[in-house]
Design an enzyme around this catalytic site. Structure first.
Site, PDB file in Angstrom:
ATOM      1  CG  LEU A 262       6.448  -9.890   0.720  1.00  0.00           C
ATOM      2  CD1 LEU A 262       5.670 -10.077  -0.581  1.00  0.00           C
ATOM      3  CD2 LEU A 262       7.429 -11.042   0.925  1.00  0.00           C
ATOM      4  CB  SER A 263       8.978  -4.198   0.184  1.00  0.00           C
ATOM      5  OG  SER A 263       7.732  -4.053  -0.476  1.00  0.00           O
TER       6      SER A 263
ATOM      7  CB  SER B 188       7.638   2.653   0.249  1.00  0.00           C
ATOM      8  OG  SER B 188       6.228   2.684   0.093  1.00  0.00           O
TER       9      SER B 188
ATOM     10  CB  THR C 232       3.037   5.966   0.229  1.00  0.00           C
ATOM     11  OG1 THR C 232       3.640   5.152  -0.795  1.00  0.00           O
ATOM     12  CG2 THR C 232       3.578   7.394   0.109  1.00  0.00           C
ATOM     13  CB  SER C 233       2.394   1.222   0.181  1.00  0.00           C
ATOM     14  OG  SER C 233       3.558   1.046  -0.597  1.00  0.00           O
ATOM     15  CB  THR C 234       3.359  -1.972   4.588  1.00  0.00           C
ATOM     16  OG1 THR C 234       3.733  -0.796   5.309  1.00  0.00           O
ATOM     17  CG2 THR C 234       4.158  -3.152   5.117  1.00  0.00           C
ATOM     18  CB  VAL C 235       4.482  -5.087  -0.185  1.00  0.00           C
ATOM     19  CG1 VAL C 235       4.056  -6.295  -1.020  1.00  0.00           C
ATOM     20  CG2 VAL C 235       4.325  -3.802  -1.004  1.00  0.00           C
TER      21      VAL C 235
ATOM     22  CE  LYS D 138       1.735  -2.220  -4.065  1.00  0.00           C
ATOM     23  NZ  LYS D 138       2.074  -1.682  -5.420  1.00  0.00           N
TER      24      LYS D 138
ATOM     25  CG  ASP E 286       8.823   2.474 -12.690  1.00  0.00           C
ATOM     26  OD1 ASP E 286       9.960   2.630 -13.195  1.00  0.00           O
ATOM     27  OD2 ASP E 286       8.649   2.201 -11.491  1.00  0.00           O
TER      28      ASP E 286
END
Length: 408
Positions: free
Chosen positions: A13-14, A16, A18-21, A36, A129
């Site tokens: 899905l996305s 970054s 530091t992480s992958t979703v 996540k 946030d």
């Protein structure tokens, strides 16, 4: 295809730094979920602390308006969180798809956001946030359920303590955060106010290309930038809430304990009492809301909160006057029909029993018309005594608010 215990990752899905979703599926039930995956080697100490706070909080709560943590797995290199999947997308995509919403829908959404945020703040967590992108929607049609998600910037914040790190999304960041000042959970309430404004208008209240421009637009505004057409259609109570959530003075910003959507909902153009609200899905705690004629009754029993209440309501009237000056909407309409003038009346009736109030009243340099207003709403003179709101100036109200603030 990535696998984890009972879950299989279907599609990315996305991603970054530091992480992958991933969109995942339970191997036995076929139920969809969100996975996540965090690369621990890329997380600094601060990010690890935030992740630990997120895991600790989500594992301890079960509330319909907070994203649900289903599973956690960790080894030396990675940590994987499995979260419930919401098929309605984000509140941001909802606004992009449908544009501004009617007040009854906005209030229904606000009640759910407030319910989730109450649990967050009760657990001494500040989200930091809150924005439409971090509010997920589950369900369809009239049965939409909003869930607060993404606690990656959340931190523990105990009563009386403050944070100083600048973080969040500029369009939804409180001015005290943008100005590198210390802040508390009231910063989350500003974000809620920005979300409410966006629901009603289709865009955030203050925009800019960067933090500096957003802050400059906030500080240069003499009133909330309501569309004149939309403002004429808004219920005065809704204007009241927007003004008190988006107060540039954190002390005057509405707190979650006074968030009106937890105690009342809108039916047609009438506020209807909602006498109880279950804060947790399984009824571990119940919030009682006292009402007067279907309206929220503020708790005036604690003398310590009296100056604070006066300040909040006077600041609302100040914001309303400025808004009326800019938009051309009659001030008398906004104030006389707003909730704050009624609350101010209750507050002043109680305050007139206090020595400090009389000392402050004598020290104010008030014109005659303003004195009539103060005496009227305070119960000192008959309500049949005529007066106008037009002569109340912003500077006078600022001076009054500063005096009251010194007692907070």
């Amino acid at each position: 295809m990535m696998m984890l215990d009972d879950y299989i990752a279907k599609s990315k899905l996305s991603e970054s730094l530091t992480s992958t979703v991933w969109l995942a599926k339970h191997k036995l039930t076929g139920e969809e979920a969100v996975m996540k995956c965090f690369d621990l080697s890329k997380l600094n100490r601060n990010l690890r602390d935030c992740l630990n706070n997120e895991l600790e909080f989500l594992s301890s709560v079960d509330h319909p308006n907070i994203i649900r943590l289903l599973h956690v797995s960790q080894d030396d290199d990675f940590l994987v969180m499995v979260l419930e999947y919401c098929d309605g997308g984000t509140l941001s995509s909802y606004i992009q798809r449908y544009g501004r919403v009617e007040e009854d829908i906005a209030k229904r959404f606000m009640k759910q956001i407030g319910a989730g945020l109450e649990i967050i703040h009760d657990n001494h967590i500040i989200h930091r946030d809150l924005k439409p992108e971090n509010i997920l929607i589950d369900g369809s049609g009239d049965d939409l359920v909003l869930k607060i998600a993404d606690f990656s910037l959340a931190r523990k914040l105990h009563p009386g303590k403050y944070l100083e790190t600048v973080c969040g999304s500029p369009f939804y960041m409180a001015p005290e955060v943008l100005q590198f000042q210390r802040y508390n959970e009231k910063a989350d309430m500003w974000s809620v106010g920005a979300i409410l404004f966006e629901l009603l208008h289709g865009y955030p209240p203050f925009r800019g290309n960067n933090n500096v421009q957003v802050l400059r637009n906030i500080k240069s505004s003499t009133a909330l930038p309501f569309s004149r057409l939309i403002l004429q259609q808004m219920h005065p109570d809704c204007i009241d809430v927007c003004s008190r959530l988006l107060s540039i003075n954190p002390a005057a910003t509405l707190g979650i304990e006074d968030f009106p959507f937890l105690g009342r909902i809108k039916n047609s153009r009438v506020w209807v009492k909602d006498t109880t609200f279950s804060s947790r899905q399984h009824g571990t705690r119940e919030r009682k809301v006292a009402t007067i004629n279907g309206r929220l009754q503020f708790d005036l029993s604690q003398d310590a909160y009296l100056p604070q209440r006066l300040l909040e309501n006077l600041m609302y009237i100040y914001n309303t006057i400025e808004m009326a000056r800019v938009t051309g909407v009659p001030t008398s309409y906004l104030i006389s029909r707003g909730e704050s003038i009624k609350v101010l009346s209750q507050l002043l009736r109680k305050a007139k029993q206090k020595t400090w109030f009389f000392q402050m009243l004598r020290s104010w340099n008030l014109n005659k018309e303003l004195m009539k207003v103060q005496l009227y709403v305070g119960g000192f003179i008959s309500p049949t005594y005529s007066f106008t709101y037009s002569s109340i100036t912003s500077n006078i109200l600022i001076n009054i608010s500063n005096d009251i603030y010194s007692h907070c």
